[in-house]
Design a protein around this motif. Structure first.
Motif, mmCIF file in Angstrom:
data_model
loop_
_atom_site.group_PDB
_atom_site.id
_atom_site.type_symbol
_atom_site.label_atom_id
_atom_site.label_comp_id
_atom_site.label_asym_id
_atom_site.label_seq_id
_atom_site.Cartn_x
_atom_site.Cartn_y
_atom_site.Cartn_z
ATOM 1 N N SER A 262 0.832 -1.208 0.000
ATOM 2 C CA SER A 262 0.000 0.000 0.000
ATOM 3 C C SER A 262 0.865 1.256 0.000
ATOM 4 O O SER A 262 2.028 1.241 0.402
ATOM 5 C CB SER A 262 -0.924 0.010 1.213
ATOM 6 N N LYS A 263 0.243 2.338 -0.444
ATOM 7 C CA LYS A 263 0.911 3.637 -0.445
ATOM 8 C C LYS A 263 1.312 4.008 0.973
ATOM 9 O O LYS A 263 2.405 4.531 1.202
ATOM 10 C CB LYS A 263 -0.021 4.692 -1.039
ATOM 11 N N TRP A 264 0.457 3.724 1.945
ATOM 12 C CA TRP A 264 0.738 4.030 3.346
ATOM 13 C C TRP A 264 1.986 3.278 3.815
ATOM 14 O O TRP A 264 2.875 3.851 4.447
ATOM 15 C CB TRP A 264 -0.464 3.657 4.221
ATOM 16 N N THR A 265 2.066 1.983 3.506
ATOM 17 C CA THR A 265 3.223 1.178 3.911
ATOM 18 C C THR A 265 4.492 1.685 3.232
ATOM 19 O O THR A 265 5.548 1.791 3.861
ATOM 20 C CB THR A 265 2.995 -0.302 3.560
ATOM 21 N N TYR A 266 4.394 1.997 1.952
ATOM 22 C CA TYR A 266 5.533 2.519 1.198
ATOM 23 C C TYR A 266 6.103 3.758 1.890
ATOM 24 O O TYR A 266 7.302 3.824 2.184
ATOM 25 C CB TYR A 266 5.080 2.858 -0.228
#
Length: 103
Positions: free
Chosen positions: A81-85
């Motif tokens: 996910s963008k958040w994890t990235y």
């Protein structure tokens, strides 16, 4: 942390592998002992920051800084996910800033 410092640390993380190769190739040729020491110290800072990441974070770190993938590629092709990235991205820069003495 100011923008310039963050950009500097990001650049150091992205250039780590190239710098490592350059150091191996030129260590005995043209570099002074002081230059070699400083480059090795900077590389140790990056390695110490990397060691503090969890295994999954290390895999994402490699995608970001070694492979140069953006969040859209990681989300579409690696199921990250963008958040994890951006969590791993920011954590990596923060850990390096602590090693460098900026925080």
């Amino acid at each position: 942390m100011d923008k310039e410092t963050k950009e500097f640390l990001e650049r150091e993380l992205k250039q780590y592998w190239d710098n490592k190769d350059i150091l191996k190739a030129n260590k005995s040729n043209l570099m002074s002992t002081r230059t070699v020491f400083l480059v090795e110290q900077r590389m140790r800072y990056i390695e110490n920051a990397y060691k503090q990441l969890r295994p999954f974070e290390k895999a994402v770190y490699d995608l970001i800084f070694k492979e140069g993938y953006d969040w859209a590629y990681c989300e579409a092709n690696k199921n990250i996910s963008k958040w994890t990235y951006y969590n791993v991205y920011n954590k990596s820069i923060e850990l390096l800033a602590k090693e460098w003495g900026y925080l």
